[in-house]
Scaffold this motif. Structure first.
Motif, PDB file in Angstrom:
ATOM      1  N   THR A 154     -54.340  19.851 -17.910  1.00 32.44           N
ATOM      2  CA  THR A 154     -54.332  18.386 -17.946  1.00 32.44           C
ATOM      3  C   THR A 154     -55.182  17.819 -16.811  1.00 32.44           C
ATOM      4  O   THR A 154     -55.140  18.325 -15.683  1.00 32.44           O
ATOM      5  CB  THR A 154     -52.900  17.851 -17.840  1.00 32.44           C
ATOM      6  N   ASN A 182     -55.888  15.353 -22.012  1.00 34.64           N
ATOM      7  CA  ASN A 182     -55.862  16.744 -22.435  1.00 34.64           C
ATOM      8  C   ASN A 182     -57.202  17.395 -22.102  1.00 34.64           C
ATOM      9  O   ASN A 182     -58.196  16.713 -21.819  1.00 34.64           O
ATOM     10  CB  ASN A 182     -55.593  16.831 -23.939  1.00 34.64           C
ATOM     11  N   LYS A 188     -53.516  11.736 -22.945  1.00 40.03           N
ATOM     12  CA  LYS A 188     -52.144  12.223 -23.003  1.00 40.03           C
ATOM     13  C   LYS A 188     -51.179  11.097 -22.663  1.00 40.03           C
ATOM     14  O   LYS A 188     -50.244  10.827 -23.383  1.00 40.03           O
ATOM     15  CB  LYS A 188     -51.988  13.393 -22.024  1.00 40.03           C
ATOM     16  N   TRP A 189     -51.425  10.407 -21.529  1.00 39.43           N
ATOM     17  CA  TRP A 189     -50.652   9.230 -21.148  1.00 39.43           C
ATOM     18  C   TRP A 189     -51.382   8.495 -20.032  1.00 39.43           C
ATOM     19  O   TRP A 189     -52.317   9.023 -19.444  1.00 39.43           O
ATOM     20  CB  TRP A 189     -49.226   9.577 -20.705  1.00 39.43           C
TER      21      TRP A 189
END
Length: 256
Positions: A154, A182, A188-189
Motif C-alpha cells: 500500500t 493499492n 484504497k481510502w
C-alpha cells in the motif's frame, strides 16, 4: 496506551512502544526520503574516514528540490523540475524522461523496483526502472509528501486538496488528505484533515502510520482509522515524524 510528551528545545518527543520497520520499499541503501519507513535518516553503512569528498557532479538541466534515491542495483534516480533521470554509480546517465516533476516530495522505489513520484499536474505517477509509464493517480491538489510503502504494498502520502472559505469568503483554510493507494494505483481510502499536510508519513510497530498536520501528530492503522492524536501546541505540519528503534517519535515545531 500511555503517551508521554516532552518538549526538548525544538524537538517534541512522544514515547510509545518499540517499533518494527515496514518492508515495502526496495532492498537498497536509500530507497526513499530519509532512507527507511521510520524516516530516521540513518544509513546502515559505516562510512569510516569518508569525509564527504566529491566523486562526480552532473548537470540535470533544472532545479532539484528533492532527495535522490538509490535502487537495489545501485542506480541513482534524481527528480528535477524538468525530468526524472537515472545515473549509475559512476555518474553516467542511463536515461532521462520529461515527466515535469518539480518541487514535490522525493521519489520512492518499491520492492519490485518501480519508482513513484508526483508530477506538476497533481498526478502521482509510477514508472519502471527504464522510465516506462506504469500508472497514474490524479489528485485535486499538490503534494509535498514523499510516499510511504507499507509491507503489503500500500502506498501512503499526504496531499493538499481544497480551500474551505468562511461564509463571507474573506478567509479560507486548506483541507488535506492522507491517501492510501493499492500497488496498481487505485485508491484504497483517504482520510481528510484540516490544514495542509506538508510532511511525509512514517511507519512504526504494527504498521502504525504517523502523520503531522497543523499542530497535531496523528497515528492511524492501515485502514485509515485514527488510533490517537496528540496536539503539540505548536505548528508541526511540515515536520516528518522520525521513529526511533525504541519507539520514540520525534517531530520539530515552528513557533508561530
Amino acid at each position: 496506551m500511555t503517551i508521554r510528551v516532552a518538549v526538548m528545545g525544538l524537538v517534541i518527543l512522544i514515547l510509545v512502544c518499540p517499533v518494527v520497520m515496514g518492508a515495502g520499499f526496495a532492498d537498497s541503501d536509500w530507497p526513499c526520503y530519509k532512507g527507511n519507513a521510520r524516516r530516521t535518516g540513518l544509513s546502515s553503512h559505516d562510512f569510516g574516514d569518508n569525509l564527504g569528498r566529491e566523486n562526480w557532479v552532473r548537470n540535470v538541466g533544472g532545479s532539484v528540490y528533492t532527495t535522490p534515491v538509490i535502487g537495489p542495483d545501485g542506480t541513482i534516480y534524481v527528480m528535477s523540475s524538468y525530468s526524472m533521470q537515472a545515473f549509475d554509480a559512476q555518474g553516467n546517465q542511463l536515461w532521462a524522461k520529461p515527466w515535469m516533476s518539480g518541487d514535490s516530495g522525493s521519489p520512492v522505489i518499491t520492492d519490485n523496483g518501480d519508482i513513484i513520484f508526483m508530477r506538476y499536474d497533481y498526478t502521482m505517477t509510477c514508472i519502471d526502472t527504464e522510465g516506462n509509464f506504469q500508472w497514474a493517480f490524479n489528485l485535486t491538489g499538490k503534494t509535498y509528501s514523499s510516499s510511504l510503502i507499507g509491507n503489503d504494498g500500500t502506498i501512503y502520502f499526504g496531499s493538499r486538496d481544497y480551500k474551505v472559505w468562511d461564509v463571507e469568503r474573506t478567509s479560507y483554510e486548506w483541507t488535506s488528505s492522507l491517501y492510501a493507494l493499492n500497488s496498481d494505483g487505485t485508491m484504497k481510502w483517504n482520510k481528510t484533515f484540516v490544514r495542509t499536510i506538508s510532511s511525509s508519513p512514517a511507519m512504526g510497530q504494527g504498521n502504525t502510520i504517523y502523520i503531522t498536520h497543523d499542530r497535531n501528530l496523528t497515528a492511524l492503522n492501515q485502514n485509515g482509522n485514527v488510533l490517537w492524536e496528540a496536539n503539540m501546541g505548536y505548528y508541526v505540519g511540515a515536520s516528518t515524524p522520525a521513529v526511533a528503534p525504541d519507539g520514540t517519535i520525534s517531530v520539530s515545531y515552528t513557533h508561530l
